[in-house]
Structures are given as structure tokens and as C-alpha cells.
Design an enzyme around this catalytic site. Structure first.
Site, PDB file in Angstrom:
ATOM      1  N   GLY A 147      75.681  27.876  25.482  1.00 42.52           N
ATOM      2  CA  GLY A 147      74.377  27.556  24.759  1.00 42.52           C
ATOM      3  C   GLY A 147      74.384  28.167  23.334  1.00 42.52           C
ATOM      4  N   GLY A 148      75.297  28.621  22.777  1.00 40.56           N
ATOM      5  CA  GLY A 148      75.040  29.203  21.508  1.00 40.56           C
ATOM      6  C   GLY A 148      74.798  30.714  21.380  1.00 40.56           C
ATOM      7  N   HIS A 191      82.651  17.144  19.493  1.00 41.87           N
ATOM      8  CA  HIS A 191      82.180  18.058  20.692  1.00 41.87           C
ATOM      9  C   HIS A 191      82.150  16.869  21.889  1.00 41.87           C
ATOM     10  CE1 HIS A 191      79.936  21.230  23.266  1.00 41.87           C
ATOM     11  NE2 HIS A 191      80.388  20.189  24.050  1.00 41.87           N
ATOM     12  N   GLU A 258      84.130  20.472  28.999  1.00 38.24           N
ATOM     13  CA  GLU A 258      83.898  20.287  27.382  1.00 38.24           C
ATOM     14  C   GLU A 258      84.931  20.609  26.507  1.00 38.24           C
ATOM     15  OE1 GLU A 258      80.355  22.079  25.980  1.00 38.24           O
ATOM     16  OE2 GLU A 258      78.919  21.173  27.727  1.00 38.24           O
ATOM     17  N   ASN A 272      80.958  23.350  32.576  1.00 34.47           N
ATOM     18  CA  ASN A 272      79.601  23.334  33.050  1.00 34.47           C
ATOM     19  C   ASN A 272      79.509  22.937  34.482  1.00 34.47           C
ATOM     20  OD1 ASN A 272      78.670  22.126  29.736  1.00 34.47           O
ATOM     21  ND2 ASN A 272      78.317  24.111  30.283  1.00 34.47           N
ATOM     22  N   ARG A 274      77.702  21.956  36.904  1.00 32.69           N
ATOM     23  CA  ARG A 274      76.350  21.950  37.419  1.00 32.69           C
ATOM     24  C   ARG A 274      76.132  20.492  37.053  1.00 32.69           C
ATOM     25  NH1 ARG A 274      74.088  22.208  32.157  1.00 32.69           N
ATOM     26  NH2 ARG A 274      74.820  23.591  31.085  1.00 32.69           N
ATOM     27  N   VAL A 277      72.036  18.219  31.399  1.00 30.86           N
ATOM     28  CA  VAL A 277      70.829  17.785  30.936  1.00 30.86           C
ATOM     29  C   VAL A 277      71.083  16.081  30.608  1.00 30.86           C
ATOM     30  CG1 VAL A 277      69.227  17.974  29.000  1.00 30.86           C
ATOM     31  CG2 VAL A 277      70.062  19.842  29.928  1.00 30.86           C
ATOM     32  N   ARG A 318      66.231  14.313  23.001  1.00 28.49           N
ATOM     33  CA  ARG A 318      65.257  15.068  23.749  1.00 28.49           C
ATOM     34  C   ARG A 318      63.962  15.462  22.991  1.00 28.49           C
ATOM     35  NH1 ARG A 318      69.760  19.629  25.951  1.00 28.49           N
ATOM     36  NH2 ARG A 318      71.322  18.229  25.997  1.00 28.49           N
TER      37      ARG A 318
END
Length: 417
Positions: A147-148, A191, A258, A272, A274, A277, A318
Site C-alpha cells: 500500500g505504499g 501496474h 500483481e 494480495n 484477499r 477493492v 473511488r
């Protein structure tokens, strides 16, 4: 294994999304709410509600599930979703964890371990090692997170000590682990992530890619499928690589691998473990219900190849309660909320709700699809024009600017902002 009642160990729009999938299968739903989150939209949408002390306390979710008589726990994304100890505790408590095995979460969640597994499976990885070995520019990364956070780009040796110290502090605060590693840095790669579906019977399928190159501070801003950068052969190669990695760690459930894409070369980035989003992008592009598939896997059902194909082009943005200039989170009451009817909207708040600063300030995800990319973007632009939020500042002006930007319309990596 039958699931009659399910608790979602999460809040906001993802909890509501899972409740919707459960309702379609006549599965009763349980929401959990922290003391500072009572009356939130996800609690109003569940069949019953149990109060817990904190969304990050795994034992509280298990207690709530037992109290409500739930059979299963869905972690959503964020919070405890990729916490292997939580997954293990859920299963030790006799409950179904709607997600990966705790072993694969441990192997895939540690970036260094995941990178070794990928390399062992023949998946391309970026060179890593000591700074003098890989040269500059390089990227500092936190082994335990994403997440950066805990990430720094270093272009010259003189900047290395300060960057290491800052990244270590950030990683320790975010993940409780200050372990760092160094990796070759690519200038402005794409990405691209591959959505995987894996059951406990050894079936692993690729459901295609999502393009997530438009980012701000390593955070995704706009996602779409299919990617404008992939031809059928490159898509096959990346899908095969993602499946090989999943096989190497014994993966089960939904998951995303990814990659960084640099011209025709791609490199493993992370797993990831899961639901993402941005999963609605794949749903709208392929017509599949990813949460329903995730529930079927959790029940132990063998999954036939869904033979996923891109029937449409889909794009998501978003809508956040945040300043559209400096992107700092904003708090307040949503006095008026008008969301579009012509496209899919997954909302986490309703008119009259409070948006605080204790949790993710996501108001809604807007997902448009069309027979072409141009049509999908045009529908999204029109829908953003219809969207109105009053009472709290949002990033709506930024999203309108972004979706109309020539670089986005041309399928480029990212506009500068």
C-alpha cells in the site's frame, strides 16, 4: 460444508457487498460494529449486529461469530483480511474462513518469501540485493507490507541513509516489522494484476487482468479491464505466471497477483491474498460474481473453469471524503448524496451518515462498463457529472478532471497530478 450464517469482519462498502451476495443465496448475515461506528450503513444492512471493541481485534470477531451462531467469517479487505494468525484462529475455532489458508497467507504475505516462491516457480522477478549490487535508482520496500507504506525511491547513494531510516520507521509503525529490502526500480512501468480463482481441489484459474497504472503515491486511483497494454499472448504469459505462483504456495480462494509491466517484460510484484477493492471491474467486464465464487470455494465445492472472457470494458474510480488538492481525509455529515443510477455504484455511506477520520473515508465506488473502452469512460464521465455530495469535501472534482484527461482517454499510464 454448508454456510447458513456468515459474519463479515469488516465494515463499509465491502461488508455490504458480501451481504448482498449472501442474500442471493439465503445466507443470514451478521455485522460487527465498533463503539465509534454504531448506526453505520453496513450495520443497517445486516440481519443482525454484534458490537465489538475494535475491528483489529481478531478474538472479538470470533467471539461475535459464536455469539451470533455464525458458521463462517468473511474478512473483506483491509483490517485482518491478510492476517494469517486470524485465519488460523478462525479455523481453530471451528469456523469457516472465507479466504486463503493461513499457510499460503504467511508464504504470500511476506514479500521476501513471496519473491523467493515466485522465482522458484519460474516467474520473472526484479533483481534485489544490496544497493551496491543492484545500483541506482532503487526502491526500498517493507518486507511485511504494501500500500505504499515503507517504500522509498532512492536515486543517488547519498540519499540512502535517510531513506532507509524513514522507510524503517514507517514500516514499523504500519506493520510492526521494520524489515526492509532493496529492489531495482523501474521508471514509470505499468501496474497490471491478474485475478485468480483457486479451489481446494487443485483447480486454479485466471479471470483476466486489471490495469491499475493510474496511481497517486502508490495508491490506485482508477482501475480498468481489459488492459490496453496486453495482447492475447502477453495475457496468457502473465496468467500462466500468476497460476504458477499460486501453485507454488498452495493458494486457495480469490487472490490477485500483481505485476510490473515494462514494455513486453513483466515482473512479479506481490500477492494480495484477499478480495480486492477493485474486484467489481472484473465482475462488470466478465459477468462473473466473484463473491459468490469465493463462498462456493469456502464451502469446499470444486469449481469448474468459468472460462472468463472480457465481454465488456469496465472502469472504476473511488469517491472519497478527501481534499481534492492535498488529498487529506475529511470528516463531516453527508447532508446530500446523489449517486448515479446508470452505472454500478457500491456505496458505504448514505445521505445523513457521518464520515469520520477513524476509518477509510471511502464514500462509494463508481464502476461503468461499455462495449468499448471509449463508451465505458464516457458513461463514467457522465455519471460523475451527475454525482453530488454536500456536507463533506470530496475528491469529486479530481475524478472529473482525471476521467476527462487526454492521457487517460488515450490509454496512457497516468496523468501527472
Amino acid at each position: 460444508m454448508e454456510i447458513r450464517k456468515l459474519l463479515v469482519a469488516n465494515r463499509g462498502e465491502i461488508a455490504i457487498r458480501v451481504f448482498r451476495a449472501c442474500a442471493a443465496e439465503a445466507i443470514a448475515t451478521v455485522a460487527v460494529v465498533a463503539p465509534d461506528d454504531e448506526g453505520s450503513l453496513h450495520a443497517r444492512r445486516a440481519n443482525e449486529v454484534v458490537e465489538i471493541d475494535n475491528y483489529l481485534h481478531s478474538e472479538e470477531h470470533i467471539r461475535a461469530a459464536r455469539q451470533a451462531g455464525a458458521d463462517a467469517i468473511h474478512p473483506g479487505y483491509g483490517f485482518l483480511a491478510e492476517n494469517a494468525d486470524f485465519a488460523e484462529a478462525v479455523e481453530a475455532g471451528g469456523l469457516v474462513f472465507v479466504g486463503p489458508t493461513y499457510d499460503s497467507l504467511r508464504r504470500g504475505g511476506d514479500k521476501l518469501e513471496a519473491k523467493r516462491a515466485a522465482e522458484g516457480a519460474g516467474v520473472p522477478v526484479l533483481p534485489s540485493g544490496e544497493p551496491e549490487e543492484i545500483g541506482f535508482p532503487l526502491m526500498i520496500k517493507a518486507a511485511a507490507g504494501g500500500g505504499g507504506r515503507g517504500m522509498r525511491i532512492v536515486r543517488e547513494p547519498s540519499g540512502l541513509p535517510d531513506a532507509v531510516a524513514a522507510a524503517g520507521r514507517e514500516a514499523k509503525a504500519a506493520f510492526g516489522d521494520e524489515t526492509l529490502f532493496f529492489e531495482r526500480y523501474l521508471e514509470r512501468p505499468r501496474h497490471v494484476e491478474i485475478q485468480l480463482l483457486a479451489d481446494e481441489h487443485g483447480h486454479i484459474y485466471s479471470l483476466g487482468e486489471r490495469e491499475c497504472s493510474i496511481q497517486r503515491r502508490h495508491q490506485k486511483v482508477l482501475e480498468e479491464a481489459p488492459s490496453t497494454a496486453l495482447d492475447p499472448e502477453l495475457r496468457r504469459q502473465m496468467s500462466d505466471a500468476a497460476i504458477a505462483f499460486a501453485q507454488a504456495i498452495g493458494y486457495r480462494s480469490l487472490g490477485t497477483v500483481e505485476f510490473l509491466l515494462d514494455g513486453g517484460e513483466f515482473f512479479f510484484l506481490e500477492l494480495n491474498g484477499r478480495i480486492q477493492v477493485e474486484h467489481p471491474v472484473t465482475e462488470e467486464a466478465t459477468g462473473l460474481d466473484l463473491v459468490a465464487l469465493q463462498l462456493a470455494i469456502a464451502r469446499g465445492e470444486p469449481i469448474a473453469d468459468p472460462e472468463a472472457t472480457f465481454r465488456r470494458h469496465a472502469v472504476e474510480v473511488r469517491l472519497y471524503a478527501e481534499d481534492p488538492v492535498d488529498f487529506l481525509p475529511q470528516a463531516g455529515t453527508v447532508e446530500r448524496l446523489r449517486l448515479p443510477d446508470a452505472i454500478r455504484v457500491d456505496a458505504g455511506v448514505a445521505e445523513g451518515d457521518e464520515v469520520g477520520i477513524a476509518y477509510d473515508p471511502l464514500i462509494a465506488k463508481l464502476i461503468a462498463s461499455g462495449t468499448t473502452r471509449e463508451e465505458a469512460l464516457a458513461r463514467l464521465e457522465s455519471s460523475l457529472g451527475e454525482t453530488k455530495v454536500e456536507g463533506v469535501m470530496t475528491n469529486l472534482p479530481f475524478l472529473r478532471w482525471l476521467v476527462s484527461h487526454p492521457a487517460v482517454r488515450a490509454g496512457g499510464r497516468r496523468p501527472r497530478s
